[in-house]
Design an enzyme around this catalytic site. Structure first.
Site, PDB file in Angstrom:
ATOM      1  N   TYR A  62       0.914  -1.229  -0.067  1.00  0.00           N
ATOM      2  CA  TYR A  62      -0.024   0.059   0.070  1.00  0.00           C
ATOM      3  C   TYR A  62       0.868   1.327  -0.020  1.00  0.00           C
ATOM      4  O   TYR A  62       1.755   1.413   0.801  1.00  0.00           O
ATOM      5  CB  TYR A  62      -0.941  -0.057   1.196  1.00  0.00           C
ATOM      6  CG  TYR A  62      -2.141   1.165   1.153  1.00  0.00           C
ATOM      7  CD1 TYR A  62      -3.016   0.726   0.552  1.00  0.00           C
ATOM      8  CD2 TYR A  62      -1.606   2.609   1.402  1.00  0.00           C
ATOM      9  CE1 TYR A  62      -4.232   1.849   0.663  1.00  0.00           C
ATOM     10  CE2 TYR A  62      -2.319   3.412   1.311  1.00  0.00           C
ATOM     11  CZ  TYR A  62      -3.791   3.115   0.843  1.00  0.00           C
ATOM     12  OH  TYR A  62      -4.468   4.199   0.617  1.00  0.00           O
TER      13      TYR A  62
ATOM     14  N   ASN B  22      -3.469   6.129   6.159  1.00  0.00           N
ATOM     15  CA  ASN B  22      -4.082   6.778   7.170  1.00  0.00           C
ATOM     16  C   ASN B  22      -4.892   5.725   8.217  1.00  0.00           C
ATOM     17  O   ASN B  22      -4.788   4.634   8.040  1.00  0.00           O
ATOM     18  CB  ASN B  22      -4.960   7.740   6.482  1.00  0.00           C
ATOM     19  CG  ASN B  22      -6.068   7.102   5.583  1.00  0.00           C
ATOM     20  OD1 ASN B  22      -6.328   5.858   5.514  1.00  0.00           O
ATOM     21  ND2 ASN B  22      -6.567   7.887   4.523  1.00  0.00           N
TER      22      ASN B  22
ATOM     23  N   SER C 259       5.115   9.142  13.644  1.00  0.00           N
ATOM     24  CA  SER C 259       6.567   9.177  13.696  1.00  0.00           C
ATOM     25  C   SER C 259       7.358   9.651  15.282  1.00  0.00           C
ATOM     26  O   SER C 259       6.440  10.218  15.844  1.00  0.00           O
ATOM     27  CB  SER C 259       7.204   9.910  12.735  1.00  0.00           C
ATOM     28  OG  SER C 259       8.464   9.467  12.624  1.00  0.00           O
TER      29      SER C 259
ATOM     30  N   GLN D 217      11.663  14.926  12.724  1.00  0.00           N
ATOM     31  CA  GLN D 217      10.651  14.150  12.854  1.00  0.00           C
ATOM     32  C   GLN D 217       9.439  15.115  13.221  1.00  0.00           C
ATOM     33  O   GLN D 217       8.361  14.666  12.875  1.00  0.00           O
ATOM     34  CB  GLN D 217      10.824  13.087  14.190  1.00  0.00           C
ATOM     35  CG  GLN D 217      12.015  12.050  13.810  1.00  0.00           C
ATOM     36  CD  GLN D 217      11.593  11.386  12.402  1.00  0.00           C
ATOM     37  OE1 GLN D 217      10.619  10.892  12.076  1.00  0.00           O
ATOM     38  NE2 GLN D 217      12.338  11.585  11.285  1.00  0.00           N
TER      39      GLN D 217
ATOM     40  N   HIS E  48      12.704   5.730  16.343  1.00  0.00           N
ATOM     41  CA  HIS E  48      14.116   6.232  16.058  1.00  0.00           C
ATOM     42  C   HIS E  48      14.864   6.754  17.363  1.00  0.00           C
ATOM     43  O   HIS E  48      14.130   7.375  18.185  1.00  0.00           O
ATOM     44  CB  HIS E  48      14.403   7.319  14.982  1.00  0.00           C
ATOM     45  CG  HIS E  48      13.360   7.312  13.859  1.00  0.00           C
ATOM     46  ND1 HIS E  48      12.076   7.760  13.599  1.00  0.00           N
ATOM     47  CD2 HIS E  48      13.679   6.644  12.706  1.00  0.00           C
ATOM     48  CE1 HIS E  48      11.850   7.483  12.379  1.00  0.00           C
ATOM     49  NE2 HIS E  48      12.804   6.666  11.647  1.00  0.00           N
TER      50      HIS E  48
ATOM     51  N   ASP F  74      16.365   7.530   6.679  1.00  0.00           N
ATOM     52  CA  ASP F  74      14.998   7.627   6.051  1.00  0.00           C
ATOM     53  C   ASP F  74      15.259   7.403   4.773  1.00  0.00           C
ATOM     54  O   ASP F  74      14.426   6.770   4.008  1.00  0.00           O
ATOM     55  CB  ASP F  74      14.424   8.863   6.351  1.00  0.00           C
ATOM     56  CG  ASP F  74      13.493   9.023   7.669  1.00  0.00           C
ATOM     57  OD1 ASP F  74      13.439   7.939   8.102  1.00  0.00           O
ATOM     58  OD2 ASP F  74      13.362  10.380   7.909  1.00  0.00           O
TER      59      ASP F  74
ATOM     60  N   GLU G   8      -2.497 -37.436  27.509  1.00  0.00           N
ATOM     61  CA  GLU G   8      -3.275 -36.704  26.906  1.00  0.00           C
ATOM     62  C   GLU G   8      -4.789 -37.161  26.646  1.00  0.00           C
ATOM     63  O   GLU G   8      -5.609 -36.510  25.984  1.00  0.00           O
ATOM     64  CB  GLU G   8      -2.762 -35.913  26.019  1.00  0.00           C
ATOM     65  CG  GLU G   8      -1.261 -34.853  26.563  1.00  0.00           C
ATOM     66  CD  GLU G   8      -0.682 -34.048  25.331  1.00  0.00           C
ATOM     67  OE1 GLU G   8      -1.200 -33.981  24.182  1.00  0.00           O
ATOM     68  OE2 GLU G   8       0.011 -33.254  25.970  1.00  0.00           O
TER      69      GLU G   8
ATOM     70  N   HIS H 230      -3.994 -40.511  18.458  1.00  0.00           N
ATOM     71  CA  HIS H 230      -2.438 -40.339  18.417  1.00  0.00           C
ATOM     72  C   HIS H 230      -1.645 -41.416  18.800  1.00  0.00           C
ATOM     73  O   HIS H 230      -0.727 -41.805  18.136  1.00  0.00           O
ATOM     74  CB  HIS H 230      -2.192 -38.931  19.271  1.00  0.00           C
ATOM     75  CG  HIS H 230      -2.525 -37.641  18.805  1.00  0.00           C
ATOM     76  ND1 HIS H 230      -3.913 -37.331  18.561  1.00  0.00           N
ATOM     77  CD2 HIS H 230      -1.860 -36.776  18.419  1.00  0.00           C
ATOM     78  CE1 HIS H 230      -4.048 -36.082  18.135  1.00  0.00           C
ATOM     79  NE2 HIS H 230      -2.549 -35.543  17.796  1.00  0.00           N
TER      80      HIS H 230
END
Lengths: 433, 433
Positions: free
Chosen positions: A129, A214, A237, A259, A328, A361, A415, A420
């Site tokens: 995206y 967004n 950020s 930033q 950062h 960046d 169990e 099994h």
């Protein structure tokens, strides 16, 4: 910027403040996102075209939803040679760093016929995206596509909202083409996430969706998690600088502002052992605010989430840095590698006064898609790891199984899973008969 | 078991059928889970005690919520020496396999003063959810705790619902203690997930929550994702066996049933190129159904999601296996490693006729917590990877930054991020002045 002593009270308020920015708090948008996703699931392309008309005011249909080669050629002309050349230089570094993250299949065998291992396979198809409008960052396109490409993903499907004219930002297209997107569709928002998760007539279903967006995009990704995989949900950020009296106040101030300019929810925090540095950084910030073009956003973000904290000791500074777990983290101290060894939680750690955050960046090579909002406690930077998955390999011989078959049967019985136990037992019933 | 030719129609129906089991379909429970989580967030321990009284009918309070050493000693007596010894043997294999998954910090340096790298850090505190009642599986306790322990997690907090008598299943306690749980709390359900995500007076907030649970637990984990990390949301168990005419029908039948016995939503699928094998496996299944103790569950799960599919070719069999992306995949063919190379999507791959699936559940060493419900397309088995995270390391010298500073500034300007450009520029303004 406000200067505060780092006491227990400041600390608690600060942590509470920062968490207010969590995407988990936007419950009110969820209903709309759910409706969009349901529409895309049931109506497919038709829903995509309708929502694109409604939200992007663009006329998109089966014929023009896919970006053409002609449009990409056009984008190269619009982007200009300087940017194209810089993108290519950045790509060299980004690819080189991510190549080192590759993981390999392995196995371990024993002479009794046991083979245990782990097979690494790239995801087959991934959706990236890319936001449109004011947040159309070509650097982000590179950072999302390169690790998928290095991992060996067969098909990278990019989606990005068109402008009113039905076009995509040319810088975005150039970055996508250079990084290796296989196909690009003009659709954005929650509807694009839905299309990638469920598939529509035009857009194929993918295995994982990555990339920033967004609040609608973030909520849609969270909603489809499980049908497909997603990257971590990106929050605003953040930068945190740890500095002692050896730091250059002008550099520290400039890095905090880099930033803070992202948006009003961005957070910029300095933690320092030096009251003198605190004062001087604050002065430098004021000076820069007079000249920077985005000073209005910066002012708001500093008012909201900007802090200069004075710590009693370097250990205390490190402690709050670990607690905040910043996206950062810059270490501008006399012995930055000493401090680095004590950092548990940070997305990316920038060491020394020339490792300015924007270097990461754009250019150094490590990914700039990093865990935000305290999630560096448990999430990692976007990496090749995000585009591979593993399968366990278990090969056993009769000889190897025979040595342990009664133990396995007894464990299964404990169990109460008798079928099994039976599946092991049948392999040796000839012996027991 | 139903035998069907693997044509396009069967294929589509089958894939649609399997997806119906997705935890994403249980929307109706969400409201209840949200209320429980909100209560735990606002009322803390008080909510935990109330919900434990309501759902588990147990009287839990500040004094008895934490499992004591005395209770653990008692559990060792109840579990018995045989099980303790088997658990210890299994642990040796599980630890040994997971040790091989360790990842290490790395760096790469250049003589110009550039240091790029990746720092690997274990998560600090992890929560392990362990179901109570009929799903109290000690093997699952081992599989969830060992990778965290091998990763180096400092504190492993286990939660598990108490019985009406306020006690925890002794086998669970022994497994937890042997594997290395640091503290165990008697609380289960969505309320336990909430406690681990937000923290309460008694229970500390963790960084990640792992472990299987019922639909309430799964939905609660999904809801808190982002506050904390979670493992993949577990769906019902699955096995897919690829077999040719060389396979032993009795082994194949026994293995299919070993997964079908889990619950009525479990899926057991054989894909074979041999009609003869298909018929004989079906007969063996009928025979086992007459003797196995859990045949009622098995019958229902086979009716719901059991298939014997006859494929035209091995390639077609492999293709459907990749599409289904089964949790467990057994390859019982003449050349199983040839087939393995073509498998993209599977949680664990069992190779050859002695690699029976329950071997992997209990003893071989690889993790039995595996991606279900088609998520092996993008998720991996639970592993040491789940309990570490990475931080990028970026160190630059003046010399290294100087070579590229104008490129970075231009890139930042192209994105209209002027404060980003400024933070690089200030470091060289003495030169430009």
């Amino acid at each position: 910027m406000r200067i505060q002593k780092l006491d227990r009270h400041t600390r608690r308020n600060l942590l509470e403040d920062l968490l207010k920015r969590s995407p988990n708090q936007y419950g009110s948008y969820e209903e709309g996102v759910t409706r969009i996703l349901e529409d895309v699931k049931s109506k497919g392309d038709e829903a995509l075209f309708e929502y694109t008309a409604k939200f992007d005011h663009a006329d998109i249909n089966e014929q023009n939803i896919r970006v053409t080669e002609e449009e990409i050629r056009e984008a190269y002309e619009l982007a200009g040679e300087e940017l194209i050349s810089i993108i290519r230089k950045a790509l060299v570094n980004i690819r080189s760093y991510h190549e080192k993250q590759r993981q390999y299949s392995w196995f371990d065998s024993k002479p009794d016929g046991t083979i245990l291992g782990q097979k690494v396979t790239a995801l087959q198809r991934v959706g990236v995206y890319v936001p449109g409008g004011k947040a159309a960052y070509p650097s982000s396109v590179l950072m999302n596509i390169v690790p998928a490409k290095v991992a060996g993903v067969e098909e990278i499907v990019m989606v990005t909202p068109p402008g009113k004219d039905g076009k995509v930002n040319p810088n975005t297209l150039v970055a996508a083409n250079e990084a290796g997107a296989d196909v690009i569709y003009k659709v954005g928002g929650a509807q694009a996430v839905g299309a990638l998760a469920y598939g529509t007539g035009c857009i194929p279903k993918v295995d994982k969706i990555v990339g920033p967006g967004n609040i609608y995009v973030a909520l849609a990704k969270k909603a489809v998690y499980g049908y497909v995989s997603i990257d971590a949900i990106a929050g605003p950020s953040e930068i945190l600088v740890i500095a002692d009296d050896s730091a250059n106040p002008r550099y520290v101030a400039a890095d905090l502002l880099s930033q803070a300019e992202h948006d009003e929810l961005a957070s910029a925090i300095l933690v320092t052992t030096s009251e003198e540095l605190a004062r001087r950084v604050s002065e430098e910030v004021d000076e820069f605010l007079g000249v920077l073009s985005r000073s209005e956003i910066i002012r708001k973000s500093l008012d909201n989430y900007g802090y200069i904290l004075v710590a009693e000791s370097m250990d205390e500074a490190i402690d709050i840095a670990n607690e905040i777990a910043s996206e950062h983290l810059e270490i501008q101290t006399r012995n930055p590698y000493d401090v680095m060894t004590k950092i548990r939680n940070a997305g990316a750690i920038f060491i020394g006064e020339y490792a300015s955050e924007p270097l990461g960046d754009y250019f150094a090579g490590p990914n700039h898609v990093l865990p935000t909002n305290g999630t560096a406690r448990f999430f990692s930077p976007l990496s090749v790891d995000d585009f591979i998955k593993k399968s366990s390999i278990i090969g056993y011989s009769r000889e190897a199984l025979e040595k342990i078959h009664t133990d396995i049967e007894a464990f299964a019985q404990a169990e109460h899973l008798t079928a099994h136990a039976n599946s092991i037992k049948v392999r040796f019933e000839d012996k027991e008969a």
